[in-house]
Each structure stands twice: as structure tokens, then as C-alpha cells.
Scaffold this motif. Sequence first.
Motif, PDB file in Angstrom:
ATOM      1  N   SER A 246     -60.548 -27.111 -35.899  1.00  0.00           N
ATOM      2  CA  SER A 246     -60.735 -28.307 -35.080  1.00  0.00           C
ATOM      3  C   SER A 246     -60.834 -29.478 -36.045  1.00  0.00           C
ATOM      4  O   SER A 246     -60.960 -29.285 -37.268  1.00  0.00           O
ATOM      5  CB  SER A 246     -62.018 -28.209 -34.253  1.00  0.00           C
ATOM      6  OG  SER A 246     -63.153 -28.247 -35.102  1.00  0.00           O
ATOM      7  N   SER A 247     -60.783 -30.681 -35.521  1.00  0.00           N
ATOM      8  CA  SER A 247     -60.899 -31.849 -36.395  1.00  0.00           C
ATOM      9  C   SER A 247     -62.209 -31.833 -37.169  1.00  0.00           C
ATOM     10  O   SER A 247     -62.264 -32.198 -38.346  1.00  0.00           O
ATOM     11  CB  SER A 247     -60.797 -33.128 -35.559  1.00  0.00           C
ATOM     12  OG  SER A 247     -59.515 -33.232 -34.992  1.00  0.00           O
ATOM     13  N   GLU A 248     -63.273 -31.352 -36.500  1.00  0.00           N
ATOM     14  CA  GLU A 248     -64.562 -31.279 -37.189  1.00  0.00           C
ATOM     15  C   GLU A 248     -64.549 -30.192 -38.259  1.00  0.00           C
ATOM     16  O   GLU A 248     -65.136 -30.348 -39.332  1.00  0.00           O
ATOM     17  CB  GLU A 248     -65.687 -31.011 -36.172  1.00  0.00           C
ATOM     18  CG  GLU A 248     -65.937 -32.165 -35.218  1.00  0.00           C
ATOM     19  CD  GLU A 248     -66.220 -33.469 -35.947  1.00  0.00           C
ATOM     20  OE1 GLU A 248     -67.028 -33.464 -36.894  1.00  0.00           O
ATOM     21  OE2 GLU A 248     -65.607 -34.486 -35.588  1.00  0.00           O
ATOM     22  N   SER A 249     -63.865 -29.088 -37.983  1.00  0.00           N
ATOM     23  CA  SER A 249     -63.820 -27.993 -38.945  1.00  0.00           C
ATOM     24  C   SER A 249     -63.117 -28.395 -40.235  1.00  0.00           C
ATOM     25  O   SER A 249     -63.432 -27.893 -41.315  1.00  0.00           O
ATOM     26  CB  SER A 249     -63.116 -26.782 -38.333  1.00  0.00           C
ATOM     27  OG  SER A 249     -63.837 -26.306 -37.209  1.00  0.00           O
TER      28      SER A 249
ATOM     29  N   HIS B   1     -62.591 -22.207 -35.878  1.00  0.00           N
ATOM     30  CA  HIS B   1     -62.598 -22.727 -37.246  1.00  0.00           C
ATOM     31  C   HIS B   1     -61.491 -23.741 -37.490  1.00  0.00           C
ATOM     32  O   HIS B   1     -61.340 -24.225 -38.619  1.00  0.00           O
ATOM     33  CB  HIS B   1     -62.470 -21.574 -38.242  1.00  0.00           C
ATOM     34  CG  HIS B   1     -63.595 -20.591 -38.161  1.00  0.00           C
ATOM     35  ND1 HIS B   1     -63.432 -19.236 -38.348  1.00  0.00           N
ATOM     36  CD2 HIS B   1     -64.920 -20.769 -37.899  1.00  0.00           C
ATOM     37  CE1 HIS B   1     -64.587 -18.623 -38.210  1.00  0.00           C
ATOM     38  NE2 HIS B   1     -65.499 -19.532 -37.929  1.00  0.00           N
TER      39      HIS B   1
ATOM     40  N   THR C 100     -58.959 -38.360 -26.534  1.00  0.00           N
ATOM     41  CA  THR C 100     -59.544 -37.983 -27.820  1.00  0.00           C
ATOM     42  C   THR C 100     -60.517 -36.839 -27.697  1.00  0.00           C
ATOM     43  O   THR C 100     -61.113 -36.432 -28.674  1.00  0.00           O
ATOM     44  CB  THR C 100     -60.286 -39.184 -28.435  1.00  0.00           C
ATOM     45  OG1 THR C 100     -61.261 -39.655 -27.506  1.00  0.00           O
ATOM     46  CG2 THR C 100     -59.322 -40.309 -28.758  1.00  0.00           C
ATOM     47  N   THR C 101     -60.695 -36.305 -26.478  1.00  0.00           N
ATOM     48  CA  THR C 101     -61.592 -35.164 -26.334  1.00  0.00           C
ATOM     49  C   THR C 101     -60.913 -34.070 -25.543  1.00  0.00           C
ATOM     50  O   THR C 101     -60.022 -34.320 -24.738  1.00  0.00           O
ATOM     51  CB  THR C 101     -62.897 -35.554 -25.599  1.00  0.00           C
ATOM     52  OG1 THR C 101     -62.560 -36.062 -24.318  1.00  0.00           O
ATOM     53  CG2 THR C 101     -63.673 -36.594 -26.383  1.00  0.00           C
TER      54      THR C 101
ATOM     55  N   ALA D 275     -65.027 -31.479 -27.076  1.00  0.00           N
ATOM     56  CA  ALA D 275     -64.919 -31.592 -28.533  1.00  0.00           C
ATOM     57  C   ALA D 275     -63.844 -32.580 -28.887  1.00  0.00           C
ATOM     58  O   ALA D 275     -62.825 -32.697 -28.203  1.00  0.00           O
ATOM     59  CB  ALA D 275     -64.582 -30.236 -29.148  1.00  0.00           C
ATOM     60  N   ARG D 276     -64.047 -33.291 -29.976  1.00  0.00           N
ATOM     61  CA  ARG D 276     -63.045 -34.257 -30.406  1.00  0.00           C
ATOM     62  C   ARG D 276     -61.794 -33.560 -30.882  1.00  0.00           C
ATOM     63  O   ARG D 276     -61.848 -32.561 -31.582  1.00  0.00           O
ATOM     64  CB  ARG D 276     -63.591 -35.158 -31.516  1.00  0.00           C
ATOM     65  CG  ARG D 276     -64.647 -36.137 -31.010  1.00  0.00           C
ATOM     66  CD  ARG D 276     -64.898 -37.234 -32.022  1.00  0.00           C
ATOM     67  NE  ARG D 276     -63.709 -38.029 -32.259  1.00  0.00           N
ATOM     68  CZ  ARG D 276     -63.309 -39.027 -31.475  1.00  0.00           C
ATOM     69  NH1 ARG D 276     -63.963 -39.325 -30.398  1.00  0.00           N
ATOM     70  NH2 ARG D 276     -62.221 -39.707 -31.783  1.00  0.00           N
TER      71      ARG D 276
ATOM     72  N   LYS E 100     -63.538 -30.926 -41.733  1.00  0.00           N
ATOM     73  CA  LYS E 100     -64.520 -31.661 -42.545  1.00  0.00           C
ATOM     74  C   LYS E 100     -65.715 -30.797 -42.925  1.00  0.00           C
ATOM     75  O   LYS E 100     -66.705 -31.297 -43.449  1.00  0.00           O
ATOM     76  CB  LYS E 100     -65.010 -32.886 -41.761  1.00  0.00           C
ATOM     77  CG  LYS E 100     -63.902 -33.837 -41.334  1.00  0.00           C
ATOM     78  CD  LYS E 100     -64.432 -34.884 -40.363  1.00  0.00           C
ATOM     79  CE  LYS E 100     -63.295 -35.703 -39.769  1.00  0.00           C
ATOM     80  NZ  LYS E 100     -63.773 -36.622 -38.700  1.00  0.00           N
ATOM     81  N   ASP E 101     -65.637 -29.508 -42.655  1.00  0.00           N
ATOM     82  CA  ASP E 101     -66.739 -28.585 -42.936  1.00  0.00           C
ATOM     83  C   ASP E 101     -66.983 -28.529 -44.445  1.00  0.00           C
ATOM     84  O   ASP E 101     -66.179 -27.986 -45.208  1.00  0.00           O
ATOM     85  CB  ASP E 101     -66.386 -27.199 -42.397  1.00  0.00           C
ATOM     86  CG  ASP E 101     -67.529 -26.193 -42.519  1.00  0.00           C
ATOM     87  OD1 ASP E 101     -68.367 -26.349 -43.426  1.00  0.00           O
ATOM     88  OD2 ASP E 101     -67.562 -25.250 -41.720  1.00  0.00           O
ATOM     89  N   THR E 102     -68.097 -29.091 -44.890  1.00  0.00           N
ATOM     90  CA  THR E 102     -68.343 -29.210 -46.330  1.00  0.00           C
ATOM     91  C   THR E 102     -68.497 -27.860 -47.010  1.00  0.00           C
ATOM     92  O   THR E 102     -68.125 -27.708 -48.176  1.00  0.00           O
ATOM     93  CB  THR E 102     -69.598 -30.057 -46.584  1.00  0.00           C
ATOM     94  OG1 THR E 102     -70.710 -29.488 -45.862  1.00  0.00           O
ATOM     95  CG2 THR E 102     -69.391 -31.494 -46.125  1.00  0.00           C
TER      96      THR E 102
END
Length: 487
Positions: free
Chosen positions: A352-355, A350, A478-479, A485-486, A357-359
Motif C-alpha cells: 500500500s502507499s503507507e507500506s 504489505h 484518494t481512499t 486506506a489511502r 514508507k515502512d521504515t
Amino acid sequence: MPTETDDLVHHLAYAAANTTFETLAPEAIDAAKKSILDTLGVILAASGVEPAVRAAIDLVREGGGTPEASLLAFGGRVPAIAAAFANGALAHCLDYDDQTPWGQHASSSIIPAVFAVAERKGGVTGQDLIAAVATGQDLFARLRCNVGWRKDWNLSTVVGVFAATAAAGRVLGLSASQLAHALGIASMQSSGVMEVVAGTGSDLRGMYAGFSARGAVTAVLLAEKGTTGVDTLFEGEYGILKTYFGGVYDREKILEGLGTDYLGSGTLYKKWPAVGTAHSHIHATIELLKENHLTADDLSEIRVFVGDYHDLMCRPLEARRTPTTLVDAKFSLPFLVAVGAVHGTVKIAHFSSESLKDTSVLAVAQKIVPISDASLDWTLELPPGRVEIVTRDGRRYEKTGTGVPGNDDAPLSWSDLAEKFIDCAAVAVVRHSDDSLDEVVDSIKKLESLEDATVVLGILSPAASNSCSPEYETSSQTTSPKTGARL
């Protein structure tokens, strides 16, 4: 042996130098071993998921030097001082490391320091390593509990460097006199203001244990070479206790049971990778939704009742609701409660860079409303947080976060910690075989029987891991080398 009028530095040094495996209660031995396993696991996890530490890894590699100690997770050997810094930075950056029952983190400074010195020295037995960790944990707890902390200094580093120095000095076999000198030298690295912890946008909050671990190793190696410290380090007119704590401390309590009662036996281990002071609010939220068969979508508002320290995790509120760094996310009460509400737990995945941004998580974070409650202010033991949820149809439910997994009323077992260690290793920068991970767990469980305690690091070295992961690259990558994963 120190006299009653001698400064505390001599009492603490004498106790550390004379601690043996045989002086420890079974609970203190167990805690030391659990902390070793737990810290190594968190270091592995951090290597794969926290980009903030890459600069530290790059820096020590660029510096080169005598290959004395392991650069954990990434592989290779560097000078002991450099290894302590890099491994210490990894040990705390996920905020997943252990803590005392009164908060703050000892082992993320202690474990990297003792292993760095043990590898440099060679032939350190498991019993000696356990004794070293236990004495460091004890010193940390004694100072943590019995000083007048005003929440201005970061106790984890201010006190942690002395705990790590006592532990590393015990590994090195320093005399009581040498250890007293080492503690004096360590005072040059006793620092860190709470703004580093409470402020947003910085990597330093995650890396701070690296500085105290490095300072400890520097101190004991200088003391071994004859550098002297200060006889009145703690209680002198301008000593540690007056400078950092306004002279407010309980000398009798600091000395009570010193050398016989090792307070590290109360160490707590985290179930969730986030600041421990948020766990009670997270747990209360998860339980409220579960008990009332609700989902995050059913909620219109989550009211979190906060004392003075909880409030630090809520200000500035909009920045805490939408953290921009992984370090900040783990210290953001609105974000962490939202993660718990949406996922029913809190996991490494939960963060990570993507997390960030989790809407679904961000939407719930906007519903978090802090409510000041002075009864929850932090004195010694932080009172458990209280949560009230309001549903879209107007129903209200309230709960206090007791029975938090990992707290003293719901402690993690060896089995729990083994599972956590394996979960942590699964996201490491280098993959390890199931057999090697099981071997590490088994070796640490029976650490007192090992003639060389550092063999557990050899099991975890990339050369021994059967890894097919690509070579670690610099922080510009960057991965994730393992997951793609980024970062």
C-alpha cells in the motif's frame, strides 16, 4: 487436418478448434479450473488495492457501448472487447496471477478473454469453458518452452495474445480455419518489450495483460466476421518466430503431443503477491531467520546471489531499495526480501502507499547486497535463488530457496487456493458475503456440471453481493472505498 508442411498457425488452430472436455486429462481439467478461481480472486483483490488500474476502469466506462460482458469487481456491463481489457488489467497488476513452471503468465490474458466472449455469446457450458482455458494454457506453454527467448520481448504479452485468442476462439466455436485467421489478426497485438517489465516508475508492467486480452477478443470477433489472417504467420520469412526469436525454435517439440498432452497441467499458483522470480530468495530469507531464531534487527547484511534476470530486479539498486510505486515494489528484489525478513511472509497488506514508507522494511532493504552469479542465469527453468545472511555479531548462514510455497515441489492445493480467493475478496472494492464466496469456490470446483459457466460472474456482481460499499468513484479518489486506506 494440417499437413506436415503447413505453418504452425494451422496446427495450433486445428488443435484449439478440436479440443473438447473429453480430450483433457484430469490434471489439465484441474489446472484450468484452478486458474479460473485464482484469476478471479486476483482481479477482486486488485480492484481494491491497486490504484494503477483505475484509469483503465474509467476509460471503458466512459466509452459505453453494448452491455455484453461484466466489468468484474466494479460492476456494470460493457462491450466484450472493453471488458477483456479492463479485467485483464486487473488480472496481472498485483503480480499474484499464476505462472508456468518456466515463468511468464498465461491466465491473466486467457481468463478475461474467455469470460468476455462467453458472456457475449451466452450459454457456454462449463465443459466448453474448461476446454478453452486448457487449450490456451497449452499453446502458451508450447511456445514458452520452445523458442529462443533473448529476454528482449515480454513473452507474457507476445505469446499471451495467441494463447488467449486460441481460448476465446474455442469459446466462440470458431472452425480451425477461422481460428488460424484469428491468430493472424492477433499478431497485430503481439507486442511488449522487456523495458516495460524491468523499467521503474510506470504502471504498464502491472496492466499489460489487459492489452493481450483485448487483442484476443478483437481477433476472434473479426475472424468470426470474415477477416482473414496470414497462412505463414509463425514460420514465414517475416513471421513471428523470425521477428521475435531470430528463427530459433524447436518445431518438433512445439508439435509433440499437440491435441493430446495439455501442458497447462503444470501451472503454478502463487502464495505471495510478488514477481515469481523473487520467491526463492524470499523463501530462503524467511527460512534462514526462522531456523536460526533471528529477527531482521539481528542482521547486518543480506547477500542475494543473482543471475541475469534476478539482477533486473536489483537495478538501479537505490531505486529498488526504495520503490515509489506499488507496481515497482512487487518487482524489487531488495524490497521483497526485506518484506519477508521483517514480516516472515508477504501479503497483499504489505503493498500500500503507507507500506512503501515502512521504515522497518526500508531499513532492511538497505542491507540487501546483490552478488552476481552466472550459474543462476535464466535459460528455461530459472534456478532457485541463494541467500547469505550476516548477523551483527559476525555469524553467517546460507540457504538456497527450494520448496517455495506454490512451486512444483510445494504446490498449492484446492484448499490453499480457496483460502487465497477469500483473502483476495476481503480487500476488493466491493464486499462479498462469505456465502457468496463459498458458492463461487464450489461452482468452479464443479464447473464441468454447469450449463452456463458465466453464472459464477453473476454471483460476484456487486448487485448480488449485499455490499454496503459506496459507489465506485473515478481515479481521482484518494481512499479505498472499502477500507478508507489511502491509495
